[in-house]
Design a protein around this motif. Structure first.
Motif, PDB file in Angstrom:
ATOM      1  N   PRO A  81       0.817  -1.227   0.000  1.00 41.95           N
ATOM      2  CA  PRO A  81       0.000   0.000   0.000  1.00 41.95           C
ATOM      3  C   PRO A  81       0.848   1.274   0.000  1.00 41.95           C
ATOM      4  N   ARG A  82       1.993   1.210   0.613  1.00 45.11           N
ATOM      5  CA  ARG A  82       2.864   2.389   0.723  1.00 45.11           C
ATOM      6  C   ARG A  82       3.503   2.774  -0.612  1.00 45.11           C
ATOM      7  N   PHE A  83       3.810   1.795  -1.464  1.00 45.18           N
ATOM      8  CA  PHE A  83       4.583   2.095  -2.674  1.00 45.18           C
ATOM      9  C   PHE A  83       3.877   1.795  -3.989  1.00 45.18           C
ATOM     10  N   LYS A  84       2.724   1.160  -3.984  1.00 46.74           N
ATOM     11  CA  LYS A  84       2.130   0.683  -5.234  1.00 46.74           C
ATOM     12  C   LYS A  84       1.763   1.781  -6.227  1.00 46.74           C
ATOM     13  N   ASN A  85       1.549   2.985  -5.770  1.00 44.10           N
ATOM     14  CA  ASN A  85       1.175   4.053  -6.699  1.00 44.10           C
ATOM     15  C   ASN A  85       2.364   4.909  -7.128  1.00 44.10           C
ATOM     16  N   GLU A  86       3.552   4.507  -6.700  1.00 49.19           N
ATOM     17  CA  GLU A  86       4.754   5.265  -7.058  1.00 49.19           C
ATOM     18  C   GLU A  86       5.458   4.590  -8.226  1.00 49.19           C
ATOM     19  N   ASN A  87       6.670   5.006  -8.483  1.00 51.99           N
ATOM     20  CA  ASN A  87       7.482   4.478  -9.566  1.00 51.99           C
ATOM     21  C   ASN A  87       8.122   3.165  -9.106  1.00 51.99           C
ATOM     22  N   PHE A  88       7.274   2.219  -8.708  1.00 49.98           N
ATOM     23  CA  PHE A  88       7.698   1.002  -8.028  1.00 49.98           C
ATOM     24  C   PHE A  88       6.949  -0.204  -8.582  1.00 49.98           C
TER      25      PHE A  88
END
Length: 169
Positions: A81-88
């Motif tokens: 949840p912390r990184f899924k919407n980033e460049n990840f």
């Protein structure tokens, strides 16, 4: 007799140091991550070399592995949840599992991150010889910046810090 004891002690120490060095790793931090492609359970093709410019977490697990079954829910709850919407990107690969086995597993667990099968260890064998879970963080340039085996909350926290830092670079 004392000399023989010292020689045996030296051999035991040397063997244990070698065992730590060769703990099943086939990769090293700083090297370019071995390329692979795999189809996720939801039909998305994941090709590592196409992920340049993104930070990637490659996770290897097995459904019968106790530490893996502790780790995957924490990836779902804390990391994804912390990184899924980033460049990840995250890909969790079932070592020696078929697509059918993992679909059955996923129907019970309902993880929201991508999961893929590696029934013949073709991907896993590029990274390691043994031990799971295993995690590899790959930076935007395609280099391994973190690799670990096993699971602990401390390690998960460290992975999240490394991902956070790599996303800012």
């Amino acid at each position: 007799m004392k000399r023989l004891t010292l020689i045996l002690l030296a051999l035991v120490l040397a063997t244990s140091l070698w065992a730590v060095e060769s703990d099943g790793d086939r990769t090293k931090k700083g090297q370019t991550a071995p390329d692979f492609k795999v189809m996720s359970l939801d039909g998305e093709l994941f090709k590592l070399s196409d992920m340049k410019g993104k930070v990637v977490l490659v996770n290897f697990f097995a459904t019968w592995c106790g530490p893996c079954m502790k780790e995957l829910p924490e990836l779902e709850k804390q990391l994804w949840p912390r990184f899924k919407n980033e460049n990840f990107k995250l890909i969790s690969i079932g070592r020696q599992h078929t697509v059918a086995e993992l679909k059955k597993f996923q129907s019970k667990k309902k993880f929201s991150f991508p999961i893929a099968a590696d029934p013949k260890r073709q991907i896993y064998s590029k990274y390691a010889e043994k031990y799971i879970p295993r995690n590899y963080i790959i930076n935007k340039e395609g280099k391994i910046i973190f690799q670990a085996k096993g699971f602990s909350q401390k390690e998960l926290n460290e992975m999240m810090e490394i991902i956070e830092k790599a996303l800012k670079e």
